[in-house]
Design an enzyme around this catalytic site. Structure first.
Site, PDB file in Angstrom:
ATOM      1  N   THR A 129      -0.401  12.933 -22.356  1.00  0.00           N
ATOM      2  CA  THR A 129       0.465  13.991 -21.824  1.00  0.00           C
ATOM      3  C   THR A 129      -0.088  14.576 -20.529  1.00  0.00           C
ATOM      4  OG1 THR A 129       1.112  16.293 -22.260  1.00  0.00           O
ATOM      5  CG2 THR A 129      -0.755  15.488 -23.493  1.00  0.00           C
ATOM      6  N   ASP A 130       0.800  15.133 -19.717  1.00  0.00           N
ATOM      7  CA  ASP A 130       0.339  15.817 -18.493  1.00  0.00           C
ATOM      8  C   ASP A 130      -0.444  17.083 -18.833  1.00  0.00           C
ATOM      9  OD1 ASP A 130       2.429  17.498 -19.346  1.00  0.00           O
ATOM     10  OD2 ASP A 130       3.480  17.506 -17.412  1.00  0.00           O
ATOM     11  N   GLU A 131      -0.393  17.518 -20.099  1.00  0.00           N
ATOM     12  CA  GLU A 131      -1.070  18.772 -20.450  1.00  0.00           C
ATOM     13  C   GLU A 131      -2.592  18.635 -20.441  1.00  0.00           C
ATOM     14  OE1 GLU A 131       0.789  21.197 -23.400  1.00  0.00           O
ATOM     15  OE2 GLU A 131       2.732  20.238 -23.103  1.00  0.00           O
ATOM     16  N   LYS A 157      -5.342  16.264 -27.495  1.00  0.00           N
ATOM     17  CA  LYS A 157      -4.847  15.055 -26.824  1.00  0.00           C
ATOM     18  C   LYS A 157      -5.916  14.528 -25.852  1.00  0.00           C
ATOM     19  CE  LYS A 157      -1.314  13.280 -26.910  1.00  0.00           C
ATOM     20  NZ  LYS A 157      -0.808  12.174 -27.778  1.00  0.00           N
TER      21      LYS A 157
END
Ligand code: NAD
Ligand code: TYD
Length: 342
Positions: A129-131, A157
């Site tokens: 994820t971009d997170e 993640k």
């Protein structure tokens, strides 16, 4: 371009939102690929997402936990590659119960990487994820940027991705990572902002906007994201990560305004509520690497995607209404304390 084409795939987390869209895309575009879905069916996993595939040749569903090493090893021995979607995914739930995230998103990812290594798979595709980049006050995140996760979800993640990366460095695991931005579209459990706001609107409930609604996200339609994951699976360079987003910045307030307009409500339906703890105020991706190396770019604009998504939730109330009961409202009460709940 030399493409790999794994014939037998294990899709972990395939009964969730993105995983089920991916499996359906794969079945329609490359029906010769045999697909085994492995899913624990948590609150977010839903057999109805895959119902149309039940009993079709080359498809099977196995209920199980990616943390179960023995079972994962057994299934990994029957396939050429794993694509991992399985994760706990909601930031707000990670603030209430962080360790469920550590178990699945870190340990579970490690168990899958171990099995892929042992069975000499062609590729291990990890859906990240971009997170993992954390809050990005300015500029755009590039794949080589440092991880600065700030929520238990994004930290888990990032931890899973780092563990998988250690298998690349230590054991030569052919790891390919995608880092997608915020997805929306059909079959998304009604807890992330877009399906929550649409289902609340259709139910006559308020749309709870965190803080002043200025936090920025990049909303990519799930069909575009799944196409990018499939391209990364076939064309991705081992060791590489690919940002998958639209490059368009949209605030929470704009999401709320679009839902209000498309459902025929008025602005008074939007209610500002207490801000999320540790809220990441901006994610922004540089997606040039996916464009240049995979030949991927998003095709569905936010307006068109939202029109399609609102229509889908309007037309598929028998899918989401049963999900909004029991535990759902318990979570809702804990998370949105000041708001009235049905
Ligand atoms: P989701 O919550 O809808 O689905 C997750 C699925 O994983 C469910 O079917 C659930 O039953 C399954 N699962 C959870 N724990 C499991 C376990 N221990 N063993 C086996 N199965 C388990 O999530 P989603 O939105 O479809 O996200 C899928 C993946 O994409 C996740 O890895 C997420 O981090 C990533 N991602 C999501 C977004 C987004 O906007 N939703 C954006 C970028 C990346
Ligand atoms: P969300 O859909 O939870 O995704 P993310 O994992 O990117 O945080 O939230 C997207 C944005 O919408 C984020 O800025 C928080 C905001 N938001 C609200 O304003 N109200 C809500 O009820 C939710 C769930 C999110």
């Amino acid at each position: 371009m030399n493409e790999r084409s794994p014939r037998r795939l294990l899709v972990a987390g395939g009964a969730g939102f993105i995983g089920s869209n991916f499996v359906k895309l794969l079945r329609s575009t490359r029906p010769e690929v045999e697909v085994t879905v492995l899913d624990k069916l948590t609150y977010a996993g839903n057999p109805a997402n895959l119902r149309e595939l039940e009993g079709t040749p080359g498809y099977r569903f196995v209920r199980g936990d990616i943390c179960d090493g023995e079972m994962v090893d057994h299934l990994a021995g029957q396939v050429d590659a794993i694509v991992n979607f399985a994760a706990e995914t909601h930031v707000d739930r990670s603030l209430l119960d962080p360790f469920a995230f550590v178990l699945t998103d870190v340990l579970g990812t490690g168990v899958l990487a171990e099995a892929a290594r042992k069975h000499g798979h062609d590729v291990f595709l990890l859906v990240s994820t971009d997170e993992v980049y954390g809050h990005v006050p300015e500029g755009r995140s590039k794949e080589e940027d440092a991880f600065r996760p700030r929520s238990p979800y994004s930290a888990s993640k990032a931890g899973g991705e780092l563990l998988a990366r250690s298998y690349l460095e230590s054991f030569g695991l052919p790891l390919v990572v995608t880092r997608g931005s915020n997805n929306y579209g059909p079959n998304q459990f009604p807890e992330k902002i877009i399906p929550l706001f649409i289902t609340n609107a259709l139910d006559g409930l308020k749309l709870p906007l965190y803080g002043d609604g200025s936090a920025i996200r990049d909303y990519v339609h799930v069909e575009d994201h799944c196409r990018g994951i499939d391209l990364a699976l076939r064309r991705g360079t081992p060791g590489a990560a690919y940002n998958l987003g639209t490059g368009v910045e949209t605030s929470g307030r704009e999401v709320a305004a679009t839902v209000v307009e498309l459902t025929g409500l008025d602005e008074s339906s939007i209610e500002q509520v207490v801000d999320r703890a540790g809220h990441d105020y901006r994610y922004a991706l540089d997606v040039s690497q996916a464009r240049e190396e995979l030949g991927w770019s998003a095709g569905i604009g936010f307006r068109e995607g939202m029109e399609r998504t609102v229509r889908w939730y309007r037309d598929n109330q028998d899918w989401w209404r049963p999900l909004r009961s029991g535990e759902y409202w318990e979570f809702y009460r804990r998370n949105y304390k000041p708001l009235e709940v049905k």
